[in-house]
Design a protein around this motif. Structure first.
Motif, mmCIF file in Angstrom:
data_model
loop_
_atom_site.group_PDB
_atom_site.id
_atom_site.type_symbol
_atom_site.label_atom_id
_atom_site.label_comp_id
_atom_site.label_asym_id
_atom_site.label_seq_id
_atom_site.Cartn_x
_atom_site.Cartn_y
_atom_site.Cartn_z
ATOM 1 N N PRO A 85 -20.452 -0.444 -5.316
ATOM 2 C CA PRO A 85 -20.119 -1.810 -4.891
ATOM 3 C C PRO A 85 -18.901 -2.379 -5.624
ATOM 4 N N ALA A 86 -18.730 -2.016 -6.890
ATOM 5 C CA ALA A 86 -17.550 -2.484 -7.628
ATOM 6 C C ALA A 86 -16.280 -1.907 -6.999
ATOM 7 N N LEU A 87 -16.340 -0.644 -6.588
ATOM 8 C CA LEU A 87 -15.193 -0.034 -5.920
ATOM 9 C C LEU A 87 -14.913 -0.729 -4.595
ATOM 10 N N ARG A 88 -15.967 -1.050 -3.856
ATOM 11 C CA ARG A 88 -15.770 -1.716 -2.562
ATOM 12 C C ARG A 88 -15.182 -3.123 -2.741
ATOM 13 N N ARG A 89 -15.598 -3.832 -3.798
ATOM 14 C CA ARG A 89 -15.006 -5.159 -4.075
ATOM 15 C C ARG A 89 -13.522 -5.011 -4.421
ATOM 16 N N ALA A 90 -13.208 -4.029 -5.237
ATOM 17 C CA ALA A 90 -11.808 -3.799 -5.595
ATOM 18 C C ALA A 90 -10.999 -3.376 -4.366
ATOM 19 N N PHE A 91 -11.623 -2.608 -3.490
ATOM 20 C CA PHE A 91 -10.971 -2.188 -2.245
ATOM 21 C C PHE A 91 -10.667 -3.406 -1.367
ATOM 22 N N ALA A 92 -11.574 -4.368 -1.333
ATOM 23 C CA ALA A 92 -11.334 -5.586 -0.547
ATOM 24 C C ALA A 92 -10.095 -6.317 -1.048
ATOM 25 N N ALA A 93 -9.890 -6.340 -2.349
ATOM 26 C CA ALA A 93 -8.688 -6.977 -2.908
ATOM 27 C C ALA A 93 -7.429 -6.216 -2.494
ATOM 28 N N VAL A 94 -7.516 -4.890 -2.440
ATOM 29 C CA VAL A 94 -6.379 -4.084 -1.990
ATOM 30 C C VAL A 94 -6.077 -4.398 -0.530
ATOM 31 N N LEU A 95 -7.122 -4.542 0.277
ATOM 32 C CA LEU A 95 -6.913 -4.878 1.687
ATOM 33 C C LEU A 95 -6.164 -6.199 1.839
ATOM 34 N N LEU A 96 -6.491 -7.159 0.992
ATOM 35 C CA LEU A 96 -5.814 -8.454 1.056
ATOM 36 C C LEU A 96 -4.380 -8.370 0.526
ATOM 37 N N ALA A 97 -4.157 -7.514 -0.464
ATOM 38 C CA ALA A 97 -2.835 -7.411 -1.082
ATOM 39 C C ALA A 97 -1.852 -6.641 -0.201
ATOM 40 N N GLY A 98 -2.387 -5.646 0.568
ATOM 41 C CA GLY A 98 -1.526 -4.858 1.433
ATOM 42 C C GLY A 98 -0.602 -3.972 0.638
ATOM 43 N N PRO A 99 0.342 -3.388 1.283
ATOM 44 C CA PRO A 99 0.609 -3.250 2.704
ATOM 45 C C PRO A 99 -0.280 -2.179 3.340
ATOM 46 N N PRO A 100 -0.142 -1.934 4.625
ATOM 47 C CA PRO A 100 -1.020 -0.992 5.322
ATOM 48 C C PRO A 100 -1.045 0.415 4.716
ATOM 49 N N GLU A 101 0.083 0.889 4.198
ATOM 50 C CA GLU A 101 0.108 2.243 3.627
ATOM 51 C C GLU A 101 -0.804 2.335 2.407
ATOM 52 N N ALA A 102 -0.755 1.357 1.539
ATOM 53 C CA ALA A 102 -1.624 1.351 0.356
ATOM 54 C C ALA A 102 -3.081 1.177 0.768
ATOM 55 N N CYS A 103 -3.319 0.331 1.758
ATOM 56 C CA CYS A 103 -4.692 0.115 2.240
ATOM 57 C C CYS A 103 -5.273 1.395 2.822
ATOM 58 N N GLY A 104 -4.469 2.120 3.593
ATOM 59 C CA GLY A 104 -4.942 3.371 4.184
ATOM 60 C C GLY A 104 -5.257 4.414 3.130
ATOM 61 N N ALA A 105 -4.393 4.525 2.144
ATOM 62 C CA ALA A 105 -4.642 5.496 1.060
ATOM 63 C C ALA A 105 -5.882 5.101 0.264
ATOM 64 N N ALA A 106 -6.066 3.807 0.027
ATOM 65 C CA ALA A 106 -7.248 3.337 -0.696
ATOM 66 C C ALA A 106 -8.509 3.612 0.125
ATOM 67 N N ARG A 107 -8.429 3.374 1.444
ATOM 68 C CA ARG A 107 -9.589 3.613 2.315
ATOM 69 C C ARG A 107 -10.008 5.080 2.260
ATOM 70 N N GLU A 108 -9.049 5.984 2.271
ATOM 71 C CA GLU A 108 -9.381 7.412 2.216
ATOM 72 C C GLU A 108 -10.090 7.761 0.909
ATOM 73 N N LEU A 109 -9.639 7.162 -0.179
ATOM 74 C CA LEU A 109 -10.282 7.427 -1.475
ATOM 75 C C LEU A 109 -11.686 6.830 -1.504
ATOM 76 N N VAL A 110 -11.836 5.621 -0.993
ATOM 77 C CA VAL A 110 -13.168 4.988 -0.951
ATOM 78 C C VAL A 110 -14.113 5.811 -0.086
ATOM 79 N N ASP A 111 -13.632 6.258 1.068
ATOM 80 C CA ASP A 111 -14.482 7.060 1.959
ATOM 81 C C ASP A 111 -14.950 8.336 1.262
ATOM 82 N N LEU A 112 -14.053 8.996 0.565
ATOM 83 C CA LEU A 112 -14.417 10.240 -0.107
ATOM 84 C C LEU A 112 -15.372 9.984 -1.273
ATOM 85 N N LEU A 113 -15.100 8.966 -2.069
ATOM 86 C CA LEU A 113 -15.983 8.663 -3.198
ATOM 87 C C LEU A 113 -17.318 8.091 -2.733
#
Length: 146
Positions: A85-113
């Motif tokens: 859940p801490a990772l998902r909260r941090a991921f939400a902040a990345v989604l808000l900060a953008g840009p799409p390339e960073a968000c996509g890379a973060a999503r792939e890492l979250v999905d794998l972890l």
């Protein structure tokens, strides 16, 4: 020509000279005002860019820290249920900060972890992909407001 005409011509010349001088002064003042306004707007844009970069940097750092906790948990097999859940909260902040390339890379890492599947090499590769996307996004010329 009488003195009246000479006075009238002199007064007309003075008025015309004043109008011409006033016109040039007005144009110069308007140009100066435009230059000052542009300088102020540029300073505001630079400050906004710096704030956005700082917010991104914080979001990315928090995300990487949360991801590292889960990577360490996978390596040592010792962890806490609150790590994901801490990772998902941090991921939400990345989604808000953008840009799409960073968000996509973060999503792939979250999905794998989050699934717990994949090797540590795959996790490291996705982590590195996020770091590279984050570095790109933290270059001052790359900030684009949504």
């Amino acid at each position: 020509m009488g003195d009246g005409w000479i006075a009238l011509i002199a007064a007309g010349a003075a008025v015309a000279g004043g109008l011409v001088t006033g016109g040039f002064t007005h144009v110069a003042g308007a140009r100066r005002a435009d230059a000052v306004l542009e300088a102020v707007l540029t300073a505001f844009r630079d400050q906004r860019t710096a704030r956005e970069l700082e917010l991104r940097r914080g979001a990315y750092a928090d995300f990487l820290a949360a991801a590292e906790v889960l990577v360490l948990t996978r390596r040592t097999r010792v962890g806490d249920a609150s790590d994901l859940p801490a990772l998902r909260r941090a991921f939400a902040a990345v989604l808000l900060a953008g840009p799409p390339e960073a968000c996509g890379a973060a999503r792939e890492l979250v999905d794998l972890l989050g699934t717990g599947h994949g090797s540590l090499d795959q996790v490291e590769a996705r982590r590195e992909a996020f770091v590279e996307a984050a570095r790109q996004a933290l270059r001052p010329g790359e900030v684009v407001s949504a």
